[in-house]
Write a protein that holds these residues in place. Sequence first.
Motif, PDB file in Angstrom:
ATOM      1  N   THR A  22      98.208   0.704   5.141  1.00 25.84           N
ATOM      2  CA  THR A  22      97.855   0.288   3.787  1.00 25.84           C
ATOM      3  C   THR A  22      96.457  -0.331   3.774  1.00 25.84           C
ATOM      4  OG1 THR A  22     100.191  -0.112   3.319  1.00 25.84           O
ATOM      5  CG2 THR A  22      98.579  -1.124   1.824  1.00 25.84           C
ATOM      6  N   PRO A  23      95.518   0.261   3.042  1.00 27.01           N
ATOM      7  CA  PRO A  23      94.126  -0.230   3.062  1.00 27.01           C
ATOM      8  C   PRO A  23      93.963  -1.732   2.823  1.00 27.01           C
ATOM      9  CG  PRO A  23      94.197   1.897   1.990  1.00 27.01           C
ATOM     10  CD  PRO A  23      95.633   1.485   2.230  1.00 27.01           C
ATOM     11  N   ASN A  24      94.650  -2.287   1.835  1.00 24.57           N
ATOM     12  CA  ASN A  24      94.511  -3.727   1.574  1.00 24.57           C
ATOM     13  C   ASN A  24      94.964  -4.563   2.760  1.00 24.57           C
ATOM     14  OD1 ASN A  24      93.380  -3.453  -0.971  1.00 24.57           O
ATOM     15  ND2 ASN A  24      95.349  -3.543  -2.012  1.00 24.57           N
ATOM     16  N   ASP A  25      95.984  -4.122   3.465  1.00 29.58           N
ATOM     17  CA  ASP A  25      96.442  -4.840   4.655  1.00 29.58           C
ATOM     18  C   ASP A  25      95.470  -4.654   5.814  1.00 29.58           C
ATOM     19  OD1 ASP A  25      98.763  -5.843   3.443  1.00 29.58           O
ATOM     20  OD2 ASP A  25      99.910  -4.054   3.963  1.00 29.58           O
ATOM     21  N   ILE A  26      94.954  -3.452   5.992  1.00 26.88           N
ATOM     22  CA  ILE A  26      94.026  -3.161   7.093  1.00 26.88           C
ATOM     23  C   ILE A  26      92.828  -4.097   7.039  1.00 26.88           C
ATOM     24  CG2 ILE A  26      92.447  -1.426   8.045  1.00 26.88           C
ATOM     25  CD1 ILE A  26      94.578   0.688   7.037  1.00 26.88           C
TER      26      ILE A  26
END
Length: 100
Positions: A22-26
């Motif tokens: 997940t981009p926001n988590d990365i």
Amino acid sequence: MKIVIETEVQAPLATVWDTWVTPNDITNWNFAIDDWCCPRAEVNLEVGGNFNYRMEAKDSSKGFDFEGTFTKIESNESIHFKLGDNRVVIVEFIETINGV
């Protein structure tokens, strides 16, 4: 040459998988030291899809794009990808008693 790196995350498999893709988590975990950050992450999680993670020093003195192409995806099991210089990476998600 094959290099193996292992770490154990104390969380459920589904949480670890989602955080990895997940981009926001990365952008919250994808940096090796506190002086760096990952201000942007783009992920097209499908075979043939690409990813691009922007890596930057927090003082803006340097930065680079870490990018590649997904070659195999087994949901909650493994992600295979090839980097621009043709290095092959396999990330395996293995459940243990303590997490993943």
